[in-house]
Design a protein around this motif. Structure first.
Motif, PDB file in Angstrom:
ATOM      1  N   PHE A 195       1.257  -1.435  -0.338  1.00 15.90           N
ATOM      2  CA  PHE A 195       0.063   0.354   0.016  1.00 15.90           C
ATOM      3  C   PHE A 195       1.302   1.037   0.077  1.00 15.90           C
ATOM      4  O   PHE A 195       1.245   1.076   0.856  1.00 15.90           O
ATOM      5  CB  PHE A 195      -0.665  -0.142   1.257  1.00 15.90           C
ATOM      6  N   PRO A 196       0.231   2.172  -0.605  1.00 16.13           N
ATOM      7  CA  PRO A 196       2.008   3.509  -1.338  1.00 16.13           C
ATOM      8  C   PRO A 196       1.866   4.544   0.027  1.00 16.13           C
ATOM      9  O   PRO A 196       2.351   5.155   0.156  1.00 16.13           O
ATOM     10  CB  PRO A 196       1.614   4.238  -2.492  1.00 16.13           C
ATOM     11  N   ASN A 197       0.852   4.262   0.774  1.00 18.90           N
ATOM     12  CA  ASN A 197       0.269   5.195   2.151  1.00 18.90           C
ATOM     13  C   ASN A 197       0.323   4.855   3.493  1.00 18.90           C
ATOM     14  O   ASN A 197       0.161   5.288   4.847  1.00 18.90           O
ATOM     15  CB  ASN A 197      -0.721   6.200   2.280  1.00 18.90           C
ATOM     16  N   LEU A 198       0.753   3.101   3.262  1.00 19.28           N
ATOM     17  CA  LEU A 198       1.522   2.934   4.519  1.00 19.28           C
ATOM     18  C   LEU A 198       2.555   2.147   4.454  1.00 19.28           C
ATOM     19  O   LEU A 198       3.641   2.388   3.898  1.00 19.28           O
ATOM     20  CB  LEU A 198       1.173   1.440   4.587  1.00 19.28           C
ATOM     21  N   THR A 199       2.800   2.849   5.619  1.00 20.08           N
ATOM     22  CA  THR A 199       5.022   2.230   6.273  1.00 20.08           C
ATOM     23  C   THR A 199       4.896   0.939   6.354  1.00 20.08           C
ATOM     24  O   THR A 199       4.305   1.235   6.780  1.00 20.08           O
ATOM     25  CB  THR A 199       5.352   3.488   7.183  1.00 20.08           C
ATOM     26  N   VAL A 200       6.488   0.621   6.638  1.00 22.59           N
ATOM     27  CA  VAL A 200       6.739  -0.474   6.447  1.00 22.59           C
ATOM     28  C   VAL A 200       6.191  -1.065   7.751  1.00 22.59           C
ATOM     29  O   VAL A 200       5.260  -2.192   8.612  1.00 22.59           O
ATOM     30  CB  VAL A 200       8.062  -0.886   6.598  1.00 22.59           C
ATOM     31  N   LYS A 201       5.991  -0.150   8.863  1.00 20.32           N
ATOM     32  CA  LYS A 201       5.794  -0.255  10.621  1.00 20.32           C
ATOM     33  C   LYS A 201       3.749  -0.460  10.589  1.00 20.32           C
ATOM     34  O   LYS A 201       3.766  -1.721  10.958  1.00 20.32           O
ATOM     35  CB  LYS A 201       6.000   0.507  11.820  1.00 20.32           C
ATOM     36  N   GLU A 202       3.697   0.132   9.857  1.00 21.17           N
ATOM     37  CA  GLU A 202       1.565  -0.168   8.896  1.00 21.17           C
ATOM     38  C   GLU A 202       1.499  -1.163   8.102  1.00 21.17           C
ATOM     39  O   GLU A 202       0.202  -1.554   8.934  1.00 21.17           O
ATOM     40  CB  GLU A 202       1.313   1.187   9.002  1.00 21.17           C
ATOM     41  N   HIS A 203       2.581  -1.503   7.336  1.00 19.76           N
ATOM     42  CA  HIS A 203       1.434  -2.784   6.610  1.00 19.76           C
ATOM     43  C   HIS A 203       1.780  -3.950   7.681  1.00 19.76           C
ATOM     44  O   HIS A 203       1.136  -4.495   7.879  1.00 19.76           O
ATOM     45  CB  HIS A 203       3.046  -2.851   6.113  1.00 19.76           C
ATOM     46  N   LEU A 204       2.665  -3.572   8.660  1.00 17.30           N
ATOM     47  CA  LEU A 204       3.057  -5.238   9.753  1.00 17.30           C
ATOM     48  C   LEU A 204       1.810  -5.182  10.868  1.00 17.30           C
ATOM     49  O   LEU A 204       0.891  -6.033  11.198  1.00 17.30           O
ATOM     50  CB  LEU A 204       4.250  -5.252  10.619  1.00 17.30           C
ATOM     51  N   GLU A 205       1.292  -3.613  11.353  1.00 18.30           N
ATOM     52  CA  GLU A 205       0.887  -2.898  12.237  1.00 18.30           C
ATOM     53  C   GLU A 205      -0.987  -4.294  11.404  1.00 18.30           C
ATOM     54  O   GLU A 205      -2.081  -4.475  12.647  1.00 18.30           O
ATOM     55  CB  GLU A 205       0.134  -2.173  12.732  1.00 18.30           C
ATOM     56  N   TRP A 206      -1.423  -3.242  10.201  1.00 17.06           N
ATOM     57  CA  TRP A 206      -3.096  -3.723   9.691  1.00 17.06           C
ATOM     58  C   TRP A 206      -2.640  -5.310   9.755  1.00 17.06           C
ATOM     59  O   TRP A 206      -3.700  -5.882   9.566  1.00 17.06           O
ATOM     60  CB  TRP A 206      -2.299  -3.671   8.507  1.00 17.06           C
ATOM     61  N   THR A 207      -1.163  -5.680   9.083  1.00 10.90           N
ATOM     62  CA  THR A 207      -1.388  -7.502   9.315  1.00 10.90           C
ATOM     63  C   THR A 207      -1.980  -8.644  10.608  1.00 10.90           C
ATOM     64  O   THR A 207      -2.767  -9.071  10.315  1.00 10.90           O
ATOM     65  CB  THR A 207      -0.091  -8.315   8.597  1.00 10.90           C
ATOM     66  N   ALA A 208      -1.345  -7.866  11.178  1.00 12.48           N
ATOM     67  CA  ALA A 208      -1.114  -8.125  12.792  1.00 12.48           C
ATOM     68  C   ALA A 208      -2.457  -8.122  12.867  1.00 12.48           C
ATOM     69  O   ALA A 208      -3.317  -8.725  13.545  1.00 12.48           O
ATOM     70  CB  ALA A 208      -0.682  -7.717  13.837  1.00 12.48           C
ATOM     71  N   MET A 209      -3.682  -6.897  12.476  1.00 12.89           N
ATOM     72  CA  MET A 209      -4.480  -6.599  13.642  1.00 12.89           C
ATOM     73  C   MET A 209      -5.966  -7.498  12.173  1.00 12.89           C
ATOM     74  O   MET A 209      -6.550  -7.556  13.155  1.00 12.89           O
ATOM     75  CB  MET A 209      -5.371  -5.060  12.663  1.00 12.89           C
ATOM     76  N   ALA A 210      -5.699  -7.703  10.920  1.00 11.81           N
ATOM     77  CA  ALA A 210      -6.778  -8.313   9.909  1.00 11.81           C
ATOM     78  C   ALA A 210      -6.333 -10.041  10.826  1.00 11.81           C
ATOM     79  O   ALA A 210      -7.146 -10.571  10.137  1.00 11.81           O
ATOM     80  CB  ALA A 210      -5.858  -8.511   8.677  1.00 11.81           C
ATOM     81  N   TYR A 211      -4.891 -10.660  10.883  1.00  9.62           N
ATOM     82  CA  TYR A 211      -5.246 -11.696  11.276  1.00  9.62           C
ATOM     83  C   TYR A 211      -5.728 -11.955  13.149  1.00  9.62           C
ATOM     84  O   TYR A 211      -5.529 -13.170  13.435  1.00  9.62           O
ATOM     85  CB  TYR A 211      -3.999 -12.521  10.775  1.00  9.62           C
ATOM     86  N   ASP A 212      -5.716 -11.441  13.718  1.00 11.56           N
ATOM     87  CA  ASP A 212      -6.328 -10.919  15.372  1.00 11.56           C
ATOM     88  C   ASP A 212      -5.319 -11.369  15.859  1.00 11.56           C
ATOM     89  O   ASP A 212      -5.588 -12.712  17.080  1.00 11.56           O
ATOM     90  CB  ASP A 212      -7.362 -11.090  15.282  1.00 11.56           C
TER      91      ASP A 212
END
Length: 248
Positions: A84-101
Motif C-alpha cells: 500500500f503506497p500510503n502505509l509505512t513498513v510498520k503500518e503494514h505489519l500493524e495492519w497484518t496483525a490486526m487483520a489476523y487478530d
C-alpha cells in the motif's frame, strides 16, 4: 491438493491430476521451468482459480466448505512485491496483525525481531516508494512471517535479497517450520532447496515428473555420483520428459 486438473481453459488445462501435500512442520520445494504450471498451482491453492477436477484443502477444509477458515489458514508472498503506497513498513505489519487478530504484545515483539533479522529497523517508518525492490520484498516476507499461519506459500523469495537477508529468511523459515507451519516454496534457486527442503515436487508441462526428498529426486534422475547436484538432476529430468532418456 489432490488430483487437481485446472487452468485457464477447459479445453487446454495447465495442470493434469497434480497432487501436492505439505505436512505441518515441512518445507516442500516446488520447482520447474517457466510455464511448468507452478504459478497456476499456487493460484488454485489460494482460491483464485476453480479446479476443473480434484480439490484443494487447507487446514482440512476446502474453500467451499469454510471460506473464512480456508483463507485465514494461509499467507502468500508473491514474486513481485505489492504494498500500500500510503502505509509505512510498520503500518503494514500493524495492519497484518490486526487483520489476523494477533495478540498485540506478541505481534509488536515479533515485529522487532523481524526488523532486526531483515536489517529493516531503520526503515520501519518509511513509505514503499522510498524502498528498493529488495527492501519491498523484505516487507512482504516480514508480513507473512509475522502471521506464521498453518500454510505459508512463498513464490521466488530469494530474488532481490542480499546474502544476509537470504540467510535471515532461511533462519526465519526454520523457526516457522519448527513451530508447525507448512511451507510451500517455489524457487529457481535449487541449491537452497537442496539444503533446506524436506521434499521436492518437480513440475513439467503441468505434470509431476519427480517428487520426494532432494536425494530421492536425484536418484530418480539417475544422478548417483557423490558430487551430483539438484541442478544436475533437474536438467536430466527435464531432458527425459522432453523425449530424452535418463542416464544410467
Amino acid at each position: 491438493m489432490k488430483k487437481l486438473t485446472g487452468g485457464y481453459s477447459l479445453r487446454r488445462p495447465v495442470l493434469h491430476e497434480v497432487s501436492i501435500t505439505v505436512n505441518p512442520g515441512e518445507m516442500v520445494g516446488l520447482i520447474g521451468l517457466n510455464g511448468a504450471g507452478k504459478s497456476t498451482a499456487i493460484k488454485h491453492i489460494l482460491g483464485l482459480m476453480v479446479p476443473q477436477s480434484g480439490e484443494v484443502r487447507i487446514a482440512g477444509v476446502t474453500l467451499e466448505e469454510n471460506r473464512d477458515r480456508y483463507r485465514s489458514s494461509s499467507a502468500y508472498v508473491p514474486e513481485q512485491p505489492s504494498l500500500f503506497p500510503n502505509l509505512t513498513v510498520k503500518e503494514h505489519l500493524e495492519w497484518t496483525a490486526m487483520a489476523y487478530d494477533l495478540n498485540k504484545g506478541s505481534a509488536i515483539a515479533r515485529m522487532d525481531e523481524l526488523a532486526q533479522t531483515f536489517r529493516m529497523s531503520e526503515a520501519m517508518n518509511a513509505l514503499p516508494d522510498t524502498l528498493s525492490k529488495g527492501m519491498k520484498q523484505k516487507v512482504m516476507l516480514m508480513n507473512a512471517l509475522l502471521v506464521s499461519p498453518p500454510l505459508l506459500i512463498i513464490d521466488e523469495p530469494f530474488l532481490g535479497l542480499d546474502p544476509l537477508a537470504i540467510r535471515g529468511l532461511l533462519t526465519s523459515l526454520e523457526e516457522v517450520r519448527a513451530g508447525g507451519s507448512a511451507i510451500l516454496l517455489s524457487s529457481h534457486i535449487l541449491p537452497a532447496l537442496e539444503r533446506r527442503a524436506n521434499r521436492l515436487v518437480v513440475l513439467h508441462r503441468g505434470r509431476i515428473i519427480a517428487e520426494g526428498s532432494p536425494q530421492a529426486v536425484k536418484l530418480q534422475a539417475g544422478c548417483t555420483e557423490p558430487d551430483s547436484t539438484l541442478d544436475d538432476a533437474f536438467e536430466e529430468l527435464v531432458a527425459a520428459a522432453e523425449g530424452g532418456t535418463l542416464r544410467a
